[in-house]
Design a protein around this motif. Sequence first.
Motif, short mmCIF file in Angstrom:
data_model
loop_
_atom_site.label_atom_id
_atom_site.label_comp_id
_atom_site.label_asym_id
_atom_site.label_seq_id
_atom_site.Cartn_x
_atom_site.Cartn_y
_atom_site.Cartn_z
N ASP A 22 65.60 -35.21 10.94
CA ASP A 22 64.99 -35.65 12.13
C ASP A 22 66.09 -35.82 13.41
OD1 ASP A 22 63.73 -36.91 14.57
OD2 ASP A 22 63.64 -38.77 13.67
N PRO A 23 66.10 -34.46 14.11
CA PRO A 23 67.09 -34.21 15.13
C PRO A 23 66.90 -35.24 16.50
CG PRO A 23 66.25 -32.08 14.64
CD PRO A 23 65.25 -33.29 13.87
N ALA A 24 65.94 -35.98 16.31
CA ALA A 24 65.80 -36.97 17.51
C ALA A 24 66.15 -38.44 17.17
CB ALA A 24 64.36 -37.25 17.91
N SER A 25 66.74 -38.38 15.86
CA SER A 25 67.27 -39.71 15.25
C SER A 25 68.48 -40.11 15.81
CB SER A 25 67.19 -39.58 13.85
OG SER A 25 68.00 -39.02 13.30
N GLU A 26 68.70 -41.40 15.72
CA GLU A 26 70.02 -42.06 15.98
C GLU A 26 71.09 -41.53 15.01
OE1 GLU A 26 72.58 -46.13 16.66
OE2 GLU A 26 70.47 -46.12 15.57
N TYR A 67 71.14 -38.50 13.48
CA TYR A 67 71.52 -37.38 14.07
C TYR A 67 72.46 -37.17 14.90
CZ TYR A 67 71.30 -32.33 15.04
OH TYR A 67 71.38 -31.02 15.26
N HIS A 68 72.45 -38.00 15.96
CA HIS A 68 73.21 -37.98 17.06
C HIS A 68 74.39 -38.59 16.77
CE1 HIS A 68 70.48 -36.30 20.14
NE2 HIS A 68 69.59 -36.84 19.63
#
Length: 354
Positions: free
Chosen positions: A146-150, A152-153
């Motif tokens: 999930d590139p939108a997840s915390e 990933y960031h």
Amino acid sequence: MAEQIVNLDDTRYQVQPKLIHPHPSWEAGGLMEYLCSMYGKKMLTGQQIGVTMTPPELDLLYEYTGKYPAVAGFDFMDYSPSRAERGRVCRDTDLAVDWWREGGIVTFCWHWNAPKDLIDLPPNAAWNSGFYTKATTFDVAKGMSDPASEEYHLLLRDIDVIAGQLKVLQKAKVPVLWRPLHEASGGWFWWGAKGPQPCIALWKLMYERMTKHHGLDNLIWVWNGQHGDWYPGDEYVDIIGEDIYSPECDYSSQKERFHTAEKYSTARKIIALSENGVIPDPDEMLKDGVPWAWNCTWYGSFVFREEGGRRFYSNQYTELAQLIKTYQHPLTVTREELPVWKEYMKSSSDVSKL
């Protein structure tokens, strides 16, 4: 005694000095050419330094053998944001620049403290053990799915921090044998805790981020997953590394592990002993035809013991007589025997073609 470990006509050990980076730095290309020219003929001696402000291992080896290892291993561990925010500081980048300028070869690993979700329950799950699966609940699979997840960031944040240190090395014209996400298949590190696919995805993300986003061209990518199911593909790997901790004073060549590593790829890749406890006997390597490109002995008690406030060489893993034999052996290369890099690279006819 034979000066080479395999027949020069044996094409298994004729590796082309072509890096996966499309346009590697002059220094990285030159170092890869040197490694390919030595593979199958010599093993470079190596030593990991301790994660302290004044690591003793390299000078201690010189004290007892009169030589420095060709390869020194460093660690970005204390640059991890979840350690830095708790007060840890590190000078391994500066030490690595000095080592290269003194004529040695640099390799880096990264005991990557999890970006968040540290359990922080001493003694077995303290925050400073946050690279171990047992000390964090950080979910690499969630981050990579999930590139939108915390998650990933935060992975990107941490990669960017280490890329900043690698840029310091790039600016100083230091090529790096770069060995991230090591020993993943063992599962004891969080990057391997969820199986091969999230880890492979993280490896590829790191390569793309560091190469394309940050423009790092000084890296030689050493994959150290230790199982074929975890191999990310030939286009993402320059060199294969195996970590082996054999029983004390077991000086065998570790030929079974070498031949296993050969099978990870159908392409010809250099194979290195990227971590070891005991150093294999060069005569055993010659006998078995096992051309580890370099070894890198782990630090601390694998090298020294402390007594009365002083440090002495420890005979527990590799006995001193065996160490001296290895550093004096015609099969091995120490720092004193490495080429003068600027001269070597200027004289190389193929570096500009890489």
